[in-house]
Design a protein around this motif. Structure first.
Motif, short mmCIF file in Angstrom:
data_model
loop_
_atom_site.label_atom_id
_atom_site.label_comp_id
_atom_site.label_asym_id
_atom_site.label_seq_id
_atom_site.Cartn_x
_atom_site.Cartn_y
_atom_site.Cartn_z
N LEU A 32 -15.92 -1.87 43.85
CA LEU A 32 -15.55 -2.47 42.61
C LEU A 32 -16.38 -1.50 41.27
O LEU A 32 -15.87 -1.51 40.23
CB LEU A 32 -16.66 -3.70 42.59
CG LEU A 32 -16.03 -4.89 43.24
CD1 LEU A 32 -16.73 -6.18 43.03
CD2 LEU A 32 -14.51 -5.04 42.84
N VAL A 33 -17.09 -0.47 41.77
CA VAL A 33 -17.62 0.51 40.89
C VAL A 33 -16.62 1.18 40.11
O VAL A 33 -16.79 1.15 38.88
CB VAL A 33 -18.63 1.35 41.32
CG1 VAL A 33 -19.14 2.60 40.43
CG2 VAL A 33 -19.94 0.64 42.06
N PRO A 34 -15.81 1.90 40.66
CA PRO A 34 -14.60 2.65 39.80
C PRO A 34 -13.98 1.72 39.27
O PRO A 34 -13.31 1.99 37.70
CB PRO A 34 -13.73 3.19 40.88
CG PRO A 34 -14.54 3.15 42.14
CD PRO A 34 -15.34 1.97 42.01
N PHE A 35 -13.59 0.40 39.60
CA PHE A 35 -13.02 -0.60 38.72
C PHE A 35 -13.81 -0.93 37.23
O PHE A 35 -12.99 -1.01 36.39
CB PHE A 35 -12.60 -1.75 39.57
CG PHE A 35 -11.68 -1.64 40.57
CD1 PHE A 35 -10.81 -0.76 40.59
CD2 PHE A 35 -11.84 -2.59 41.67
CE1 PHE A 35 -10.08 -0.53 41.65
CE2 PHE A 35 -11.10 -2.43 42.74
CZ PHE A 35 -10.30 -1.34 42.92
N LEU A 44 -17.80 9.45 38.42
CA LEU A 44 -18.26 8.71 39.82
C LEU A 44 -19.02 9.70 40.50
O LEU A 44 -20.15 9.19 41.14
CB LEU A 44 -16.67 8.77 40.42
CG LEU A 44 -15.91 7.48 39.83
CD1 LEU A 44 -14.78 7.39 40.80
CD2 LEU A 44 -16.85 6.26 39.91
N SER A 45 -18.84 10.98 40.60
CA SER A 45 -19.66 11.86 41.45
C SER A 45 -21.14 11.80 40.90
O SER A 45 -22.13 12.19 41.74
CB SER A 45 -19.15 13.12 41.60
OG SER A 45 -19.12 13.97 40.50
N THR A 46 -21.41 11.78 39.38
CA THR A 46 -22.61 11.76 38.95
C THR A 46 -23.53 10.54 39.28
O THR A 46 -24.63 10.75 39.80
CB THR A 46 -22.56 11.76 37.41
OG1 THR A 46 -21.30 12.59 37.01
CG2 THR A 46 -23.98 12.01 36.83
N ILE A 47 -22.66 9.31 39.28
CA ILE A 47 -23.47 8.13 39.61
C ILE A 47 -23.39 7.75 41.11
O ILE A 47 -24.22 6.88 41.38
CB ILE A 47 -22.88 7.00 38.75
CG1 ILE A 47 -21.47 6.57 39.07
CG2 ILE A 47 -23.00 7.30 37.21
CD1 ILE A 47 -20.83 5.55 38.36
N ALA A 48 -22.60 8.58 41.88
CA ALA A 48 -22.52 8.19 43.23
C ALA A 48 -23.87 7.99 43.85
O ALA A 48 -23.96 6.77 44.60
CB ALA A 48 -21.73 9.20 44.03
N PRO A 49 -24.74 8.82 43.98
CA PRO A 49 -26.05 8.76 44.67
C PRO A 49 -26.81 7.26 44.33
O PRO A 49 -27.05 6.42 45.25
CB PRO A 49 -26.67 9.80 44.37
CG PRO A 49 -25.78 10.90 43.91
CD PRO A 49 -24.75 9.91 43.19
N GLY A 50 -26.77 7.00 42.93
CA GLY A 50 -27.52 5.85 42.42
C GLY A 50 -26.70 4.63 42.86
O GLY A 50 -27.47 3.60 43.21
N ILE A 51 -25.42 4.68 42.78
CA ILE A 51 -24.60 3.49 42.95
C ILE A 51 -24.86 2.93 44.39
O ILE A 51 -24.97 1.97 45.21
CB ILE A 51 -23.16 3.56 42.87
CG1 ILE A 51 -23.18 4.06 41.09
CG2 ILE A 51 -22.29 2.43 43.30
CD1 ILE A 51 -23.21 2.62 40.32
#
Lengths: 218, 204, 257
Positions: A32-35, A44-51
């Motif tokens: 759902l995050v990319p949506f 996306l690659s910046t927020i990926a670890p946190g998400i």
């Protein structure tokens, strides 16, 4: 003790045991995050670890209200409390079973979901490592929350309200390790802090969990 | 192992329910617990089993000696009869569950899931658990609920065998089990209202 | 009187009757002194101190912000102490005092957060920044919420007191951990604690001191907030004791017919 662990694992894997629910939830949240933020690979690659850390944390939370409540409802907890096993051991085993059925699958699934979110290549190792070190603390803290709210009719929401603030230090250090790892910065300090928190919660929190469980069983 | 209860007072939800209760439970002896509904029989059994602290008085010889059976049997519907029973056996450090299965005629059901049992069969499984605990003092709370006459007889036989081996039992029940047992009527132990001016007098 | 005897004498206030009688006697004193300290401190601070050369008149919100922040933390410490007393000595008044203090602590935390935001807007150009100090107060707020929610959720008063006390103990440890974690996570905009440092008081600290002109009215406000807190907690504890007594009497009536 082994018997209790085996029983809990068996119950989790059989029909209606809820194994895999947390994992599916983790998958859906990640999808759902990319949506919601848009498909830009850089973002996306910046927020990926946190998400991924947040998703794992929420997936852990999801199954906590079943952790002790089922044993409470069918009277097993009363019987366990009068058994030769100390309650401290019971809550530790419960937390371990929760970790094996919820935490560990999340750790193993995280790299796959990392691909979906364009996690940078150096980040995979640190993501898995930080989750591996951090998820046991989440199970132990969650068991404490479950023990606090076990006697309540609608404890689920309250459980989240109580447990989430307690997750803050683990989340901060865990996600920090994953973020730093993804950008290639030194990760030793936050990783050691995370390991310290996990070790301390495993060593100390079962006593608090057993104490509140005793109070709730009265 | 003799259970000695002296001048016990207990409370449920902060309200005193029984007081001044004294009795002894010798090996080989069974006591039938009687009293009107709501008098505190369940609370008494829970207190003796160590699940809640007494308000006052002493309980001697209960520590790690009691096998407790409450209203609910602690069965897992997705485990089989054997799995349920062997779990409790290993928690209590015993291994042989066959005598318990035999005593309550559960051998034919051993591979059934507990969730598929009838109420009476579940109860029998719950009572079979007492046999695998290997503990001398049984505390049973309305054990015969949903049992038919044959099963009640099985239960009475199991208690008799237990007493014969030097065990003892405290049973809260309203039906006649045909046991050679004394009756402990707690109806007279209902506490008188306490004066309102104790130390925490504003509260109790 | 020896120390031990004095300590024993203190416990007599654990008797609800004694507590109510005494608190009713001393409450007017606390209301009056706290009101006069606050009025004096705020009027002095708002109208009789010069504007700061950098911050202008916005600096004057310090007279609400700092005392509220101090009380937000001290209130939790008081709850921790009374929770421990309840767990060790089983005095009902102690547990009820912790319960009574929590909403006061929530309000203090909210005042600190709100005044911080109002102060931050002209100073940092933003209502909210994820500054460690602000973030820590937000986390403290969450802990207060959980604590109050647990009290509200449990029917039996003694069980509720026990569980919330353990939560308070465990929560304190995790609150401190969170404080360090947050510090590690983000080095912030906020200046260091302004009041408690020796430099701030003596005026030798050059950069972030609160100079004497502002300090005396601030001290007055802090004293006023402390007294107000004591008054509120005493008053609310009295209410909790009465509510508990009503509940006990109703139960009694139901049981004894």
């Amino acid at each position: 003790m082994i018997a209790l662990l085996l029983r809990d694992l068996k119950l989790a894997f059989r029909a209606g045991g809820g194994f895999g629910l947390g994992l599916a939830f983790f998958l859906i949240v990640t999808v759902l995050v990319p949506f919601s933020v848009g498909p830009q690979a850089a973002l996306l690659s910046t927020i990926a670890p946190g998400i991924l850390w947040l998703g794992a944390l929420l997936a852990c939370l999801l199954s906590l209200d079943r952790l002790l409540a089922l044993d409470w409802e069918d009277g097993s907890l009363d019987l366990l409390a009068t058994a030769p096993l100390p309650l401290e051991a019971v809550v530790t085993i419960k937390a371990l079973a929760h970790w094996l059925t919820t935490g560990l699958p999340l750790v193993l699934a995280a790299p796959v979901l990392g691909v979906l979110l364009n996690l940078p290549a150096p980040g995979f190792l640190w993501l898995v490592l930080s989750l591996l070190v951090g998820t046991p603390a989440m199970s132990v803290i969650g068991t404490f929350g479950a023990a606090l709210t076990v006697g309540l009719k609608r404890g689920g929401l309250l459980l989240s309200l109580l447990v989430l603030p307690l997750y803050i230090p683990t989340l901060i250090f865990g996600a920090e390790v994953a973020r730093r790892g993804a950008t290639g910065i030194e990760t030793q300090t936050p990783l050691l802090m995370l390991a310290g928190i996990t070790a301390a919660t495993i060593a100390l929190l079962p006593f608090a969990s057993a104490a509140v469980l005793r109070i709730n069983l009265r | 192992m003799t259970l000695v209860v002296t001048d016990l007072a207990i409370a449920r939800g902060g309200v005193p329910v029984l007081e001044g209760l004294s009795f002894r439970l010798e090996p080989g002896q069974a006591l039938i617990l009687r009293g009107p509904n709501g008098i505190g029989k369940t609370t008494l059994l829970r207190t003796l089993a160590g699940l809640q602290p007494p308000l006052a008085g002493g309980i001697d010889g209960a520590e790690d000696q009691i096998a407790y059976a409450s209203h609910s049997d602690g069965l897992k519907p997705t485990l089989t009869v054997v799995e349920n029973l062997s779990f409790w056996a290993s928690v209590f450090g015993t291994h042989d569950i066959q005598p318990a299965l035999d005593a309550f005629a559960l051998t034919d059901l051993s591979d059934r899931y507990a969730g598929n049992l009838s109420a009476g069969q579940k109860r029998r499984l719950g009572l079979a658990r007492m046999l695998v605990t290997d503990r001398p003092i049984w505390m049973l709370d309305e054990p015969t609920v949903s049992l038919d006459n044959t099963a009640v007889q099985m239960f009475a036989d199991a208690v008799r065998a237990h007493l014969g081996q030097g065990g003892s039992a405290l049973i809260a029940t309203h039906i006649d089990l045909g046991l050679d047992a004394e009756v402990l009527d707690v109806g007279a132990n209902k506490p008188k209202p306490s004066p309102i001016d104790g130390f925490d007098g504003g509260f109790l | 009187m020896s120390i031990a005897a004095k300590a024993n004498a203190l416990w007599k206030y654990a008797n609800p009757r004694k507590f109510l009688a005494t608190s009713e006697r001393v409450l007017p004193f606390f209301w009056l002194t706290s009101a006069s300290c606050l009025v004096a401190g705020l009027v002095w601070g708002f109208f009789f101190t010069p504007d700061d050369y950098k911050q202008g008149s916005t600096v004057k919100i310090i007279y609400l912000h700092v005392p509220a922040a101090l009380m937000a933390i001290n209130c939790w410490l008081m709850m921790l102490a009374t929770s421990l007393v309840w767990l060790v000595r089983r005095h009902h008044v102690s547990a009820l005092a912790a319960r009574a203090a929590a909403p006061v602590g929530i309000v203090m935390t909210l005042i600190a957060l709100a005044t911080g935001a109002i102060w931050g807007q002209p100073m940092w150009g933003t209502w909210w920044a994820w500054d460690p100090r602000l973030t820590s107060f937000l986390i403290l707020f969450l802990f207060y919420l959980g604590y109050v929610a647990l009290w509200e959720a449990i029917e039996d008063p003694d069980t509720a007191a026990d569980l919330t006390s353990v939560l308070c103990l465990v929560g304190s440890v995790f609150a401190i951990l969170s404080r360090y974690a947050v510090n590690f996570w983000n080095q912030g905009l906020h200046q260091g604690a302004s009041v408690m440092r020796a430099g701030a008081v003596t005026g030798t600290d050059t950069e972030e001191k609160v100079s004497n002109i502002y300090f005396y009215p601030l001290l007055l406000c802090i004293v006023g907030f402390v007294l107000l807190f004591i008054a509120l907690v005493l008053y609310r504890t009295g209410t909790e004791i009465r509510a508990r007594r009503i509940k006990a009497l109703l139960t009694r009536e139901r049981v004894n017919g």
